[in-house]
Design a protein around this motif. Structure first.
Motif, PDB file in Angstrom:
ATOM      1  N   LEU A 155     -60.001  63.222 -32.689  1.00 22.35           N
ATOM      2  CA  LEU A 155     -59.192  63.447 -31.565  1.00 22.35           C
ATOM      3  C   LEU A 155     -59.351  64.415 -30.895  1.00 22.35           C
ATOM      4  O   LEU A 155     -59.960  65.421 -31.673  1.00 22.35           O
ATOM      5  CB  LEU A 155     -57.456  63.771 -32.408  1.00 22.35           C
ATOM      6  CG  LEU A 155     -56.407  63.978 -31.180  1.00 22.35           C
ATOM      7  CD1 LEU A 155     -55.243  63.699 -31.823  1.00 22.35           C
ATOM      8  CD2 LEU A 155     -56.310  65.484 -31.150  1.00 22.35           C
ATOM      9  N   TRP A 192     -56.994  62.513 -26.274  1.00 22.35           N
ATOM     10  CA  TRP A 192     -57.275  60.966 -26.719  1.00 22.35           C
ATOM     11  C   TRP A 192     -57.869  60.830 -27.955  1.00 22.35           C
ATOM     12  O   TRP A 192     -58.220  61.992 -28.817  1.00 22.35           O
ATOM     13  CB  TRP A 192     -58.623  60.851 -25.845  1.00 22.35           C
ATOM     14  CG  TRP A 192     -58.365  60.752 -24.373  1.00 22.35           C
ATOM     15  CD1 TRP A 192     -57.970  59.607 -23.695  1.00 22.35           C
ATOM     16  CD2 TRP A 192     -58.174  61.846 -23.379  1.00 22.35           C
ATOM     17  NE1 TRP A 192     -57.737  59.883 -22.439  1.00 22.35           N
ATOM     18  CE2 TRP A 192     -57.781  61.462 -22.265  1.00 22.35           C
ATOM     19  CE3 TRP A 192     -58.381  63.034 -23.504  1.00 22.35           C
ATOM     20  CZ2 TRP A 192     -57.820  61.987 -21.137  1.00 22.35           C
ATOM     21  CZ3 TRP A 192     -58.354  63.980 -22.456  1.00 22.35           C
ATOM     22  CH2 TRP A 192     -57.852  63.305 -21.228  1.00 22.35           C
ATOM     23  N   VAL A 205     -59.981  58.066 -31.091  1.00 17.46           N
ATOM     24  CA  VAL A 205     -60.728  57.128 -31.207  1.00 17.46           C
ATOM     25  C   VAL A 205     -60.780  56.900 -32.678  1.00 17.46           C
ATOM     26  O   VAL A 205     -60.872  57.680 -33.485  1.00 17.46           O
ATOM     27  CB  VAL A 205     -62.136  57.456 -30.628  1.00 17.46           C
ATOM     28  CG1 VAL A 205     -62.716  58.565 -31.269  1.00 17.46           C
ATOM     29  CG2 VAL A 205     -62.845  56.102 -30.364  1.00 17.46           C
ATOM     30  N   LYS A 264     -62.720  62.579 -22.855  1.00 19.77           N
ATOM     31  CA  LYS A 264     -62.558  60.912 -23.207  1.00 19.77           C
ATOM     32  C   LYS A 264     -64.094  60.213 -23.270  1.00 19.77           C
ATOM     33  O   LYS A 264     -64.307  59.931 -24.230  1.00 19.77           O
ATOM     34  CB  LYS A 264     -61.618  60.102 -22.261  1.00 19.77           C
ATOM     35  CG  LYS A 264     -61.668  58.762 -22.687  1.00 19.77           C
ATOM     36  CD  LYS A 264     -60.833  58.134 -21.659  1.00 19.77           C
ATOM     37  CE  LYS A 264     -60.442  56.337 -21.891  1.00 19.77           C
ATOM     38  NZ  LYS A 264     -61.774  55.727 -21.746  1.00 19.77           N
ATOM     39  N   GLU A 302     -65.940  59.237 -26.893  1.00 18.96           N
ATOM     40  CA  GLU A 302     -66.568  57.839 -26.774  1.00 18.96           C
ATOM     41  C   GLU A 302     -68.028  57.556 -27.171  1.00 18.96           C
ATOM     42  O   GLU A 302     -68.345  57.056 -28.101  1.00 18.96           O
ATOM     43  CB  GLU A 302     -66.110  57.176 -25.753  1.00 18.96           C
ATOM     44  CG  GLU A 302     -64.711  56.534 -25.461  1.00 18.96           C
ATOM     45  CD  GLU A 302     -64.168  56.059 -24.085  1.00 18.96           C
ATOM     46  OE1 GLU A 302     -63.223  55.462 -24.068  1.00 18.96           O
ATOM     47  OE2 GLU A 302     -64.990  56.141 -23.274  1.00 18.96           O
ATOM     48  N   GLU A 348     -63.123  52.600 -27.745  1.00 17.08           N
ATOM     49  CA  GLU A 348     -62.670  52.786 -26.601  1.00 17.08           C
ATOM     50  C   GLU A 348     -61.456  53.810 -26.962  1.00 17.08           C
ATOM     51  O   GLU A 348     -60.753  53.729 -28.103  1.00 17.08           O
ATOM     52  CB  GLU A 348     -61.968  51.779 -25.911  1.00 17.08           C
ATOM     53  CG  GLU A 348     -61.126  52.468 -24.458  1.00 17.08           C
ATOM     54  CD  GLU A 348     -60.746  51.258 -23.700  1.00 17.08           C
ATOM     55  OE1 GLU A 348     -59.991  51.557 -22.792  1.00 17.08           O
ATOM     56  OE2 GLU A 348     -60.805  50.071 -24.025  1.00 17.08           O
ATOM     57  N   ALA A 349     -61.586  55.207 -26.590  1.00 17.69           N
ATOM     58  CA  ALA A 349     -60.643  56.277 -26.827  1.00 17.69           C
ATOM     59  C   ALA A 349     -59.493  55.944 -26.205  1.00 17.69           C
ATOM     60  O   ALA A 349     -59.146  55.340 -25.061  1.00 17.69           O
ATOM     61  CB  ALA A 349     -61.274  57.459 -26.275  1.00 17.69           C
ATOM     62  N   ARG A 350     -58.182  56.187 -26.801  1.00 16.91           N
ATOM     63  CA  ARG A 350     -56.688  55.827 -26.410  1.00 16.91           C
ATOM     64  C   ARG A 350     -56.256  57.169 -26.260  1.00 16.91           C
ATOM     65  O   ARG A 350     -56.135  58.129 -26.842  1.00 16.91           O
ATOM     66  CB  ARG A 350     -55.992  55.275 -27.518  1.00 16.91           C
ATOM     67  CG  ARG A 350     -54.536  54.875 -26.946  1.00 16.91           C
ATOM     68  CD  ARG A 350     -53.944  53.956 -28.116  1.00 16.91           C
ATOM     69  NE  ARG A 350     -54.070  54.292 -29.461  1.00 16.91           N
ATOM     70  CZ  ARG A 350     -52.933  55.291 -30.166  1.00 16.91           C
ATOM     71  NH1 ARG A 350     -51.776  55.348 -29.481  1.00 16.91           N
ATOM     72  NH2 ARG A 350     -53.052  55.651 -31.355  1.00 16.91           N
ATOM     73  N   GLN A 351     -55.438  57.118 -24.920  1.00 14.89           N
ATOM     74  CA  GLN A 351     -55.017  58.303 -24.727  1.00 14.89           C
ATOM     75  C   GLN A 351     -53.525  58.447 -25.394  1.00 14.89           C
ATOM     76  O   GLN A 351     -52.645  57.598 -25.053  1.00 14.89           O
ATOM     77  CB  GLN A 351     -54.582  58.390 -23.225  1.00 14.89           C
ATOM     78  CG  GLN A 351     -54.128  59.899 -22.688  1.00 14.89           C
ATOM     79  CD  GLN A 351     -54.255  60.169 -21.137  1.00 14.89           C
ATOM     80  OE1 GLN A 351     -54.641  59.270 -20.256  1.00 14.89           O
ATOM     81  NE2 GLN A 351     -53.983  61.372 -20.760  1.00 14.89           N
TER      82      GLN A 351
END
Length: 283
Positions: free
Chosen positions: A195, A203, A205, A236, A240, A278-281
């Motif tokens: 994180l 973000w 991942v 981000k 990634e 893919e990183a998630r917000q």
């Protein structure tokens, strides 16, 4: 990009600068490595040879670099495992001098103390030194979840509590916090997460958890994240790229059956990350 990296060095295997320097060079970064120890191998083997380098000698090397007139060109200072109490003061002094020459330079500190399974594995004074003196002058810190908890005197486990601990860490001084080895009770089975948070948001991942422990992977993570973040300004993107490269490095190491990171064999994964995660917000 130029990075001043003040870390340990080993002849056999890859930890500290012996883990961080080559991946940085492979992505086009000029690295100025300064060694804090010069060991035969990392201490996880239980036996090693070679000297701890006295803080005064480390400071002398840094002064010699300064005398070459390159401090104004340094974009980032990177530090990791601190073997003795005196090294922290040397690093703090170096950061101040580099920033005086280049106010845009950033200091990235990997506050190495231990992990949830092993507990603290550094000298008792080091965690307090990191928390009270070193972390407050850092711009970027890269603790694991256990280390984040010590720094903030909390017990982060859920996403919400980890974000709250990150906020407390940022209130200490750092503008950017990368948390490695995030283990939430509600995450998918067989996964592990990283994180990152900065002023723009947060973000997370998620990657498969590999059945291995590899000394030096945190050093590679801190180095690559710092370089990508300084280059792109995007937490981000840096997350990634770093997650992709480190996962593929660890996968290759696991397949090899070797104990040490297959750092050279994995070099294409640093130069050309596959970006498979893919990183998630989350904020």
């Amino acid at each position: 990009m130029k990075v001043l990296s003040i870390q340990s060095a080993v002849a056999y295997g890859h930890v500290g600068n012996s883990a961080a320097v080559f991946p940085l060079q492979r992505i086009g970064v000029e690295v100025l490595p300064v060694y804090t120890v010069n060991f035969s191998n990392h201490t996880g083997y239980g036996a090693w040879r070679g000297p701890l380098i006295a803080p005064a000698d480390v400071a002398e090397v840094i002064t010699g670099i300064e005398e070459r007139g390159v401090f104004g060109q340094i974009d980032a200072i990177l530090s990791g495992y601190q073997g003795g109490e005196g090294i922290g003061d040397v690093i703090i002094d170096a950061v101040a001098r580099v920033k005086a020459a280049n106010p845009g330079a950033v200091y990235a500190c990997d506050p190495v103390m231990g992990n949830a399974k092993s507990g603290c594995f550094v000298a008792p004074a080091i965690p307090i030194l990191l928390r009270d003196k070193v972390v407050p002058v850092a711009d970027i810190i890269t603790p694991n979840q256990f280390e984040l908890g010590f720094l903030t005197e909390t017990e982060p486990d859920t996403l919400e509590s980890t974000l709250a601990s990150v906020d407390l860490a940022m209130a200490m001084g750092p503008k950017t916090v990368l948390v490695t080895s995030v283990e939430r009770p509600d995450r998918e089975e067989g996964t592990i997460e990283m994180l990152v948070a900065d002023a723009a948001g947060a973000w997370i991942v998620q990657t498969p958890r590999l059945p291995m422990k590899a000394n030096g992977s945190g050093d590679v993570t801190a180095a690559l994240f710092t370089a990508h973040y300084v280059e792109t300004g995007s937490a981000k993107t840096a997350l990634e790229r770093t997650a992709s490269s480190v996962f593929d490095l660890l996968s290759l190491t696991l397949e090899s059956g070797e104990r040490e990171l297959q750092l050279i064999e994995a070099q294409e994964f640093y130069a050309n990350p596959r970006l498979q995660f893919e990183a998630r917000q989350v904020r």
